[in-house]
Design a protein around this motif. Sequence first.
Motif, PDB file in Angstrom:
ATOM      1  N   GLY A  62       0.819  -1.206   0.000  1.00 13.93           N
ATOM      2  CA  GLY A  62       0.000   0.000   0.000  1.00 13.93           C
ATOM      3  C   GLY A  62       0.850   1.251   0.000  1.00 13.93           C
ATOM      4  N   THR A  63       0.204   2.396  -0.055  1.00 15.42           N
ATOM      5  CA  THR A  63       0.895   3.673  -0.046  1.00 15.42           C
ATOM      6  C   THR A  63       0.476   4.479   1.177  1.00 15.42           C
ATOM      7  OG1 THR A  63      -0.835   4.793  -1.325  1.00 15.42           O
ATOM      8  CG2 THR A  63       0.925   3.706  -2.568  1.00 15.42           C
ATOM      9  N   MET A  64       1.238   5.502   1.458  1.00 13.04           N
ATOM     10  CA  MET A  64       0.904   6.397   2.553  1.00 13.04           C
ATOM     11  C   MET A  64      -0.281   7.284   2.158  1.00 13.04           C
ATOM     12  SD  MET A  64       2.810   5.712   5.076  1.00 13.04           S
ATOM     13  CE  MET A  64       4.401   5.027   5.554  1.00 13.04           C
ATOM     14  N   GLU A  65      -0.981   7.784   3.159  1.00 18.30           N
ATOM     15  CA  GLU A  65      -2.120   8.661   2.895  1.00 18.30           C
ATOM     16  C   GLU A  65      -1.628  10.021   2.390  1.00 18.30           C
ATOM     17  OE1 GLU A  65      -6.160   9.184   5.215  1.00 18.30           O
ATOM     18  OE2 GLU A  65      -4.607  10.382   6.184  1.00 18.30           O
ATOM     19  N   ILE A  66      -2.378  10.582   1.455  1.00 20.78           N
ATOM     20  CA  ILE A  66      -2.074  11.894   0.892  1.00 20.78           C
ATOM     21  C   ILE A  66      -3.162  12.874   1.313  1.00 20.78           C
ATOM     22  CG2 ILE A  66      -1.802  13.233  -1.211  1.00 20.78           C
ATOM     23  CD1 ILE A  66       0.517  11.379  -0.699  1.00 20.78           C
ATOM     24  N   LEU A  67      -2.746  14.038   1.805  1.00 22.22           N
ATOM     25  CA  LEU A  67      -3.672  15.100   2.199  1.00 22.22           C
ATOM     26  C   LEU A  67      -3.419  16.302   1.296  1.00 22.22           C
ATOM     27  CD1 LEU A  67      -5.737  16.391   4.208  1.00 22.22           C
ATOM     28  CD2 LEU A  67      -3.764  17.078   5.592  1.00 22.22           C
ATOM     29  N   GLU A  68      -4.485  16.790   0.655  1.00 20.88           N
ATOM     30  CA  GLU A  68      -4.359  17.915  -0.266  1.00 20.88           C
ATOM     31  C   GLU A  68      -5.377  18.994   0.081  1.00 20.88           C
ATOM     32  OE1 GLU A  68      -3.182  16.305  -4.562  1.00 20.88           O
ATOM     33  OE2 GLU A  68      -4.887  15.196  -3.742  1.00 20.88           O
ATOM     34  N   PHE A  69      -4.954  20.242   0.030  1.00 21.09           N
ATOM     35  CA  PHE A  69      -5.873  21.360   0.220  1.00 21.09           C
ATOM     36  C   PHE A  69      -5.243  22.628  -0.347  1.00 21.09           C
ATOM     37  CE2 PHE A  69      -3.589  20.702   4.270  1.00 21.09           C
ATOM     38  CZ  PHE A  69      -2.914  21.908   4.386  1.00 21.09           C
ATOM     39  N   ARG A  70      -6.081  23.670  -0.462  1.00 22.95           N
ATOM     40  CA  ARG A  70      -5.641  24.966  -0.977  1.00 22.95           C
ATOM     41  C   ARG A  70      -5.792  26.012   0.121  1.00 22.95           C
ATOM     42  NH1 ARG A  70      -7.611  28.074  -6.478  1.00 22.95           N
ATOM     43  NH2 ARG A  70      -5.786  27.036  -7.335  1.00 22.95           N
ATOM     44  N   LEU A  71      -4.738  26.808   0.310  1.00 27.58           N
ATOM     45  CA  LEU A  71      -4.744  27.868   1.308  1.00 27.58           C
ATOM     46  C   LEU A  71      -4.809  29.230   0.629  1.00 27.58           C
ATOM     47  CD1 LEU A  71      -2.020  26.634   3.855  1.00 27.58           C
ATOM     48  CD2 LEU A  71      -4.509  26.552   4.120  1.00 27.58           C
ATOM     49  N   PHE A  72      -5.571  30.130   1.241  1.00 27.17           N
ATOM     50  CA  PHE A  72      -5.739  31.490   0.725  1.00 27.17           C
ATOM     51  C   PHE A  72      -4.980  32.458   1.614  1.00 27.17           C
ATOM     52  CE2 PHE A  72      -8.415  35.446   0.631  1.00 27.17           C
ATOM     53  CZ  PHE A  72      -8.063  35.837  -0.656  1.00 27.17           C
ATOM     54  N   PHE A  73      -4.254  33.396   1.007  1.00 29.40           N
ATOM     55  CA  PHE A  73      -3.501  34.418   1.725  1.00 29.40           C
ATOM     56  C   PHE A  73      -3.858  35.779   1.137  1.00 29.40           C
ATOM     57  CE2 PHE A  73      -1.181  30.561   2.301  1.00 29.40           C
ATOM     58  CZ  PHE A  73      -0.610  30.632   3.561  1.00 29.40           C
ATOM     59  N   ASP A  74      -4.186  36.733   1.999  1.00 32.93           N
ATOM     60  CA  ASP A  74      -4.582  38.058   1.531  1.00 32.93           C
ATOM     61  C   ASP A  74      -4.164  39.095   2.565  1.00 32.93           C
ATOM     62  OD1 ASP A  74      -5.660  40.236   0.341  1.00 32.93           O
ATOM     63  OD2 ASP A  74      -7.756  39.649   0.609  1.00 32.93           O
ATOM     64  N   SER A  75      -3.183  39.897   2.246  1.00 32.16           N
ATOM     65  CA  SER A  75      -2.716  40.911   3.188  1.00 32.16           C
ATOM     66  C   SER A  75      -3.526  42.194   3.100  1.00 32.16           C
ATOM     67  CB  SER A  75      -1.237  41.230   2.928  1.00 32.16           C
ATOM     68  OG  SER A  75      -1.075  41.836   1.661  1.00 32.16           O
ATOM     69  N   MET A  76      -4.541  42.251   2.228  1.00 29.35           N
ATOM     70  CA  MET A  76      -5.381  43.436   2.096  1.00 29.35           C
ATOM     71  C   MET A  76      -6.589  43.377   3.016  1.00 29.35           C
ATOM     72  SD  MET A  76      -5.383  43.743  -2.058  1.00 29.35           S
ATOM     73  CE  MET A  76      -6.250  45.315  -2.011  1.00 29.35           C
ATOM     74  N   SER A  77      -6.847  42.234   3.619  1.00 28.31           N
ATOM     75  CA  SER A  77      -8.073  42.020   4.380  1.00 28.31           C
ATOM     76  C   SER A  77      -7.993  42.630   5.771  1.00 28.31           C
ATOM     77  CB  SER A  77      -8.345  40.521   4.479  1.00 28.31           C
ATOM     78  OG  SER A  77      -9.479  40.277   5.261  1.00 28.31           O
ATOM     79  N   ALA A  78      -9.167  42.771   6.392  1.00 25.30           N
ATOM     80  CA  ALA A  78      -9.223  43.202   7.793  1.00 25.30           C
ATOM     81  C   ALA A  78      -8.652  42.104   8.672  1.00 25.30           C
ATOM     82  CB  ALA A  78     -10.660  43.517   8.191  1.00 25.30           C
ATOM     83  N   GLY A  79      -8.323  42.458   9.902  1.00 28.52           N
ATOM     84  CA  GLY A  79      -7.607  41.520  10.739  1.00 28.52           C
ATOM     85  C   GLY A  79      -8.438  40.648  11.639  1.00 28.52           C
ATOM     86  N   THR A  80      -9.753  40.876  11.709  1.00 31.54           N
ATOM     87  CA  THR A  80     -10.550  40.132  12.679  1.00 31.54           C
ATOM     88  C   THR A  80     -10.767  38.679  12.293  1.00 31.54           C
ATOM     89  OG1 THR A  80     -12.573  40.896  11.590  1.00 31.54           O
ATOM     90  CG2 THR A  80     -11.767  42.181  13.458  1.00 31.54           C
ATOM     91  N   GLU A  81     -10.730  38.375  10.987  1.00 22.73           N
ATOM     92  CA  GLU A  81     -11.035  37.014  10.578  1.00 22.73           C
ATOM     93  C   GLU A  81      -9.800  36.181  10.247  1.00 22.73           C
ATOM     94  OE1 GLU A  81     -11.386  39.673   8.820  1.00 22.73           O
ATOM     95  OE2 GLU A  81     -11.283  39.340   6.661  1.00 22.73           O
ATOM     96  N   VAL A  82      -8.632  36.805  10.207  1.00 23.61           N
ATOM     97  CA  VAL A  82      -7.448  36.061   9.830  1.00 23.61           C
ATOM     98  C   VAL A  82      -6.841  35.378  11.046  1.00 23.61           C
ATOM     99  CG1 VAL A  82      -6.954  37.645   7.937  1.00 23.61           C
ATOM    100  CG2 VAL A  82      -5.876  38.014  10.153  1.00 23.61           C
TER     101      VAL A  82
END
Length: 241
Positions: A62-82
Motif C-alpha cells: 500500500g501507499t501512505m495517505e495523501i492530504l491535499e488542500f488549498r490555502l488562501f492568503f490576503d494581506s489586504m483584508s481586515a484583521g478580525t477574521e485572519v
Amino acid sequence: MYVGIPNPNFIVPLDKMTIEPEGKSKFKVLYNPESYTQSRSVRYAEANGVSTNTPVVQFAGGTMEILEFRLFFDSMSAGTEVGGNLLDQAKFAANSLLPTLGKMVDVRNYTKKVYSLMEIDPDKHVPPLVKLEWSSLQFKGHLISCKQNFVRFSEHGIPLRAWLDCTFQEFVAPLKANLPRPLESPDTTKYRTVHQGDSLWSMSAKEYGQPEQWRAIANANGLANPRMLRTGSRLVLPALK
C-alpha cells in the motif's frame, strides 16, 4: 455608521488550522481551507501464470495517505477574521484601511512559512516532519508539493494575495516489531516450509526482493501449477545468479 449584528469572530473565534514543524514553533493559517482531500491507494502486481489464461495477481503493498488542500492568503483584508497572533491581526487591520498604493504588507512573509516546509533541515538533512491540526483533522507527515500562485499586487509590485496548493504525505514511524527480517543473500540455496496463505509470488518477494522470480522457485520444485501449494510441504529456493 453601520449598526447591526457584530462580527461573530469577535464572539466565537474561528478554529484555525495550525501547522507545527518538528522542532519549531507552530503557526496558524490566515484562512482555513474551503475543503481538503484525503486519499491512499494499494498496488497489485501481475505476472503471466504457467499454463494459465490469466495472470497471477499478488498484492504488492500500500501507499501512505495523501492530504491535499488549498490555502488562501490576503494581506489586504481586515484583521478580525485572519489567523495569527494579535500583532498580525492588528497589522492586517491597519493595512486594510490604507489605499492600494499604501499597502505594504508583503503576503510572501506568510506564504513562505508554508513553502519553506520543503527546505532541508541542516541538522537532520531532511525537510521537517509536520503536524497539522484542525478540529478533528489530525495529520502528521511531510509537505511534498506546494504551488504558489500570486494573484494581486500593489502599485509597487508587492504581492498582496496568493493561493497555495499543498500536498502532504503521511508519515508513520516504523515499529521494530513489525519490521520484516533482513533479506537473505539471493545467491544461496534455501529451503522453506509452506504455510497456509503462502504463494510463490510472496515467497519470491520476501526471499529475493523480486516477486517476478517466482518462476525460478516453480521450476526448481517442478510445480506445474504455482497456485497449488500444499501446506506443510518443503520447497527449495534456488540460488539466483
